[in-house]
Design a protein around this motif. Structure first.
Motif, PDB file in Angstrom:
ATOM      1  N   LEU A 136       7.769  11.638  12.389  1.00 44.89           N
ATOM      2  CA  LEU A 136       6.762  12.553  12.178  1.00 44.89           C
ATOM      3  C   LEU A 136       7.078  14.133  12.529  1.00 44.89           C
ATOM      4  CD1 LEU A 136       3.712  12.963  11.336  1.00 44.89           C
ATOM      5  CD2 LEU A 136       2.978  12.500  13.662  1.00 44.89           C
ATOM      6  N   LEU A 137       7.592  14.410  13.716  1.00 42.17           N
ATOM      7  CA  LEU A 137       8.015  15.697  14.038  1.00 42.17           C
ATOM      8  C   LEU A 137       8.801  16.247  12.958  1.00 42.17           C
ATOM      9  CD1 LEU A 137       8.053  15.029  17.809  1.00 42.17           C
ATOM     10  CD2 LEU A 137       6.461  16.682  16.674  1.00 42.17           C
ATOM     11  N   LYS A 138      10.297  15.436  12.360  1.00 47.34           N
ATOM     12  CA  LYS A 138      11.283  15.908  11.771  1.00 47.34           C
ATOM     13  C   LYS A 138      10.542  16.267  10.220  1.00 47.34           C
ATOM     14  CE  LYS A 138      15.148  14.387   9.147  1.00 47.34           C
ATOM     15  NZ  LYS A 138      15.930  13.032   9.013  1.00 47.34           N
ATOM     16  N   ASP A 139       9.642  15.330   9.751  1.00 45.15           N
ATOM     17  CA  ASP A 139       8.898  15.589   8.478  1.00 45.15           C
ATOM     18  C   ASP A 139       8.007  17.024   8.773  1.00 45.15           C
ATOM     19  OD1 ASP A 139      10.433  13.570   7.499  1.00 45.15           O
ATOM     20  OD2 ASP A 139       8.614  12.120   7.326  1.00 45.15           O
ATOM     21  N   ALA A 140       7.202  16.911   9.825  1.00 47.28           N
ATOM     22  CA  ALA A 140       6.450  17.993   9.728  1.00 47.28           C
ATOM     23  C   ALA A 140       7.378  19.512   9.878  1.00 47.28           C
ATOM     24  CB  ALA A 140       5.691  18.127  11.216  1.00 47.28           C
ATOM     25  N   GLU A 141       8.408  19.504  10.388  1.00 49.07           N
ATOM     26  CA  GLU A 141       9.222  20.494  10.617  1.00 49.07           C
ATOM     27  C   GLU A 141      10.076  21.053   9.242  1.00 49.07           C
ATOM     28  OE1 GLU A 141      13.628  21.087  12.769  1.00 49.07           O
ATOM     29  OE2 GLU A 141      11.990  21.016  14.106  1.00 49.07           O
ATOM     30  N   ALA A 142      10.431  20.010   8.453  1.00 52.45           N
ATOM     31  CA  ALA A 142      10.942  20.209   7.207  1.00 52.45           C
ATOM     32  C   ALA A 142       9.824  20.709   6.215  1.00 52.45           C
ATOM     33  CB  ALA A 142      11.405  18.759   6.794  1.00 52.45           C
ATOM     34  N   GLU A 143       8.783  20.234   6.355  1.00 48.45           N
ATOM     35  CA  GLU A 143       7.625  20.756   5.648  1.00 48.45           C
ATOM     36  C   GLU A 143       7.166  22.290   5.956  1.00 48.45           C
ATOM     37  OE1 GLU A 143       2.872  19.372   4.839  1.00 48.45           O
ATOM     38  OE2 GLU A 143       4.491  17.889   4.111  1.00 48.45           O
ATOM     39  N   ILE A 153       0.572  -0.961   0.125  1.00 48.51           N
ATOM     40  CA  ILE A 153       0.020  -0.038  -0.149  1.00 48.51           C
ATOM     41  C   ILE A 153       0.820   1.370  -0.089  1.00 48.51           C
ATOM     42  CG2 ILE A 153      -1.741   1.166   1.373  1.00 48.51           C
ATOM     43  CD1 ILE A 153      -2.929  -1.404   2.299  1.00 48.51           C
ATOM     44  N   VAL A 154       1.980   1.373   0.862  1.00 51.29           N
ATOM     45  CA  VAL A 154       2.715   2.608   0.947  1.00 51.29           C
ATOM     46  C   VAL A 154       3.461   2.624  -0.406  1.00 51.29           C
ATOM     47  CG1 VAL A 154       4.985   3.316   1.798  1.00 51.29           C
ATOM     48  CG2 VAL A 154       3.305   2.404   3.422  1.00 51.29           C
ATOM     49  N   SER A 155       3.821   1.562  -1.178  1.00 47.96           N
ATOM     50  CA  SER A 155       4.492   1.883  -2.336  1.00 47.96           C
ATOM     51  C   SER A 155       3.745   2.468  -3.415  1.00 47.96           C
ATOM     52  CB  SER A 155       5.369   0.487  -2.693  1.00 47.96           C
ATOM     53  OG  SER A 155       4.387  -0.573  -3.017  1.00 47.96           O
ATOM     54  N   ALA A 156       2.304   2.049  -3.568  1.00 49.72           N
ATOM     55  CA  ALA A 156       1.615   2.395  -4.212  1.00 49.72           C
ATOM     56  C   ALA A 156       0.823   3.600  -4.033  1.00 49.72           C
ATOM     57  CB  ALA A 156       0.522   1.128  -4.748  1.00 49.72           C
ATOM     58  N   ALA A 157       0.996   4.115  -2.925  1.00 51.61           N
ATOM     59  CA  ALA A 157      -0.089   5.430  -2.638  1.00 51.61           C
ATOM     60  C   ALA A 157       0.638   6.634  -3.323  1.00 51.61           C
ATOM     61  CB  ALA A 157      -0.042   5.444  -1.191  1.00 51.61           C
ATOM     62  N   PRO A 158      -0.410   7.506  -3.886  1.00 54.65           N
ATOM     63  CA  PRO A 158      -0.022   8.601  -4.447  1.00 54.65           C
ATOM     64  C   PRO A 158       0.719   9.840  -3.176  1.00 54.65           C
ATOM     65  CG  PRO A 158      -2.136   8.737  -4.135  1.00 54.65           C
ATOM     66  CD  PRO A 158      -1.791   7.313  -3.841  1.00 54.65           C
ATOM     67  N   ARG A 159       1.600  10.521  -3.558  1.00 52.31           N
ATOM     68  CA  ARG A 159       2.315  11.592  -2.952  1.00 52.31           C
ATOM     69  C   ARG A 159       1.159  12.883  -2.923  1.00 52.31           C
ATOM     70  NH1 ARG A 159       4.805   8.616   0.336  1.00 52.31           N
ATOM     71  NH2 ARG A 159       6.400   7.161  -0.779  1.00 52.31           N
ATOM     72  N   ILE A 160       1.066  13.479  -1.763  1.00 50.20           N
ATOM     73  CA  ILE A 160       0.153  14.635  -1.899  1.00 50.20           C
ATOM     74  C   ILE A 160       0.985  15.703  -1.592  1.00 50.20           C
ATOM     75  CG2 ILE A 160      -1.572  15.931  -0.432  1.00 50.20           C
ATOM     76  CD1 ILE A 160      -2.512  13.039  -0.050  1.00 50.20           C
ATOM     77  N   SER A 161       1.108  17.055  -2.175  1.00 44.64           N
ATOM     78  CA  SER A 161       1.657  18.083  -2.070  1.00 44.64           C
ATOM     79  C   SER A 161       1.447  18.759  -0.818  1.00 44.64           C
ATOM     80  CB  SER A 161       1.132  19.443  -2.879  1.00 44.64           C
ATOM     81  OG  SER A 161      -0.066  19.925  -2.630  1.00 44.64           O
ATOM     82  N   ALA A 162       2.830  19.678  -0.382  1.00 46.05           N
ATOM     83  CA  ALA A 162       2.705  20.142   0.931  1.00 46.05           C
ATOM     84  C   ALA A 162       1.683  20.977   1.395  1.00 46.05           C
ATOM     85  CB  ALA A 162       4.030  21.209   0.994  1.00 46.05           C
ATOM     86  N   ALA A 163       0.926  21.442   0.351  1.00 43.16           N
ATOM     87  CA  ALA A 163      -0.265  22.347   0.599  1.00 43.16           C
ATOM     88  C   ALA A 163      -1.277  21.329   1.346  1.00 43.16           C
ATOM     89  CB  ALA A 163      -0.869  23.167  -0.523  1.00 43.16           C
ATOM     90  N   ASP A 164      -1.388  20.102   1.141  1.00 41.07           N
ATOM     91  CA  ASP A 164      -2.432  19.556   1.786  1.00 41.07           C
ATOM     92  C   ASP A 164      -1.939  18.543   2.607  1.00 41.07           C
ATOM     93  OD1 ASP A 164      -3.691  18.812  -1.749  1.00 41.07           O
ATOM     94  OD2 ASP A 164      -4.580  20.116  -0.108  1.00 41.07           O
ATOM     95  N   GLY A 165      -0.488  18.824   3.187  1.00 40.44           N
ATOM     96  CA  GLY A 165       0.067  17.651   3.931  1.00 40.44           C
ATOM     97  C   GLY A 165       0.167  18.113   5.510  1.00 40.44           C
ATOM     98  N   LEU A 166       1.157  17.907   5.928  1.00 43.29           N
ATOM     99  CA  LEU A 166       1.396  17.996   7.567  1.00 43.29           C
ATOM    100  C   LEU A 166       1.091  19.439   8.073  1.00 43.29           C
ATOM    101  CD1 LEU A 166       4.652  15.670   7.959  1.00 43.29           C
ATOM    102  CD2 LEU A 166       2.130  15.004   8.442  1.00 43.29           C
ATOM    103  N   ASN A 167       1.485  20.309   7.316  1.00 47.60           N
ATOM    104  CA  ASN A 167       1.199  21.725   7.848  1.00 47.60           C
ATOM    105  C   ASN A 167      -0.229  21.871   8.291  1.00 47.60           C
ATOM    106  OD1 ASN A 167       3.767  22.542   7.285  1.00 47.60           O
ATOM    107  ND2 ASN A 167       3.378  23.299   5.499  1.00 47.60           N
ATOM    108  N   GLU A 168      -1.125  21.462   7.719  1.00 47.53           N
ATOM    109  CA  GLU A 168      -2.582  22.003   8.233  1.00 47.53           C
ATOM    110  C   GLU A 168      -3.011  20.790   9.312  1.00 47.53           C
ATOM    111  OE1 GLU A 168      -5.778  19.981   5.218  1.00 47.53           O
ATOM    112  OE2 GLU A 168      -4.490  21.381   4.435  1.00 47.53           O
ATOM    113  N   ILE A 169      -2.244  19.957   9.637  1.00 46.95           N
ATOM    114  CA  ILE A 169      -2.781  18.829  10.964  1.00 46.95           C
ATOM    115  C   ILE A 169      -1.943  19.286  12.121  1.00 46.95           C
ATOM    116  CG2 ILE A 169      -2.370  16.464  11.632  1.00 46.95           C
ATOM    117  CD1 ILE A 169      -2.257  15.901   8.487  1.00 46.95           C
ATOM    118  N   HIS A 170      -2.992  19.516  13.079  1.00 49.22           N
ATOM    119  CA  HIS A 170      -2.482  19.617  14.508  1.00 49.22           C
ATOM    120  C   HIS A 170      -3.379  18.584  15.382  1.00 49.22           C
ATOM    121  CE1 HIS A 170      -0.848  23.434  13.184  1.00 49.22           C
ATOM    122  NE2 HIS A 170      -1.669  23.566  12.362  1.00 49.22           N
ATOM    123  N   LYS A 171      -4.299  18.253  15.020  1.00 47.62           N
ATOM    124  CA  LYS A 171      -5.089  17.298  15.816  1.00 47.62           C
ATOM    125  C   LYS A 171      -4.989  15.703  15.042  1.00 47.62           C
ATOM    126  CE  LYS A 171      -8.164  20.636  17.401  1.00 47.62           C
ATOM    127  NZ  LYS A 171      -9.735  20.986  17.583  1.00 47.62           N
TER     128      LYS A 171
END
Length: 176
Positions: A150-157, A22-40
């Motif tokens: 998760l924290l490292k990727d959120a910070e990088a994004e 599943i991970v290898s076949a899943a599409p990637r999503i742009s930064a605009a729709d990613g971790l930046n808007e997630i807090h909860k």
């Protein structure tokens, strides 16, 4: 069982194999729709394997301690759900020969998770546990590795998002 006999793969093996597919076949999503808007985040099902609940609760503690994400108790209050398979597997190794036998029990962490943005029902982040040598609890190692990534990727994004906004490039900031 003789030392050279084949053993059946652990019961969690099919779950990991399917999750990797599943991970290898899943599409990637742009930064605009990613971790930046997630807090909860709601911590969903981590599978029925040994140690899955313990990994989830240790991860909850780590995420709450950081303050970057709020871990909520219901899906309705969340912006994203973290789900997949994570836990600790137990293995038995025995060595039997003509002079007797011995055996050991080993513990090994595993984890393949995805963070699903509820608004779009699309995965925005993936994680695969990397085995390594270390002392201490395997469940703690799995939970810490998930939280750190998760924290490292959120910070990088967040850093990329800030740099890509008009007026925030290094050249433009130097002019000011």
């Amino acid at each position: 069982m003789s030392a050279g006999a084949c053993r059946r793969p652990p019961s969690w093996f099919p779950v990991i194999a399917l999750s990797l597919l599943i991970v290898s076949a899943a599409p990637r999503i742009s930064a605009a729709d990613g971790l930046n808007e997630i807090h909860k985040i709601y911590l969903g099902d981590f599978g029925a394997g040994e140690g899955a609940d313990l990994v989830r609760e240790k991860l909850r503690l780590r995420l709450v301690e950081t303050g970057r994400f709020s871990v909520v108790e219901s899906v309705d209050a969340a912006e994203a759900v973290l789900t997949g398979a994570a836990g600790v597997s137990r293995g038995y190794h025995s060595n039997v020969n003509s002079s007797g036998g011995s055996g050991t029990t080993t513990y090994q962490g595993y984890g393949v998770l995805r963070l699903i943005l509820l608004r779009t029902q699309e995965p925005v982040w993936f994680f695969e546990y990397k085995r390594g040598f270390g002392f201490g609890s395997r469940s703690t190692r799995v939970a810490n590795q998930i939280a750190d990534k998760l924290l490292k990727d959120a910070e990088a994004e967040a850093r990329l998002s800030t740099e890509s906004k008009p007026g925030n490039s290094e050249a433009e900031m130097e002019k000011q």
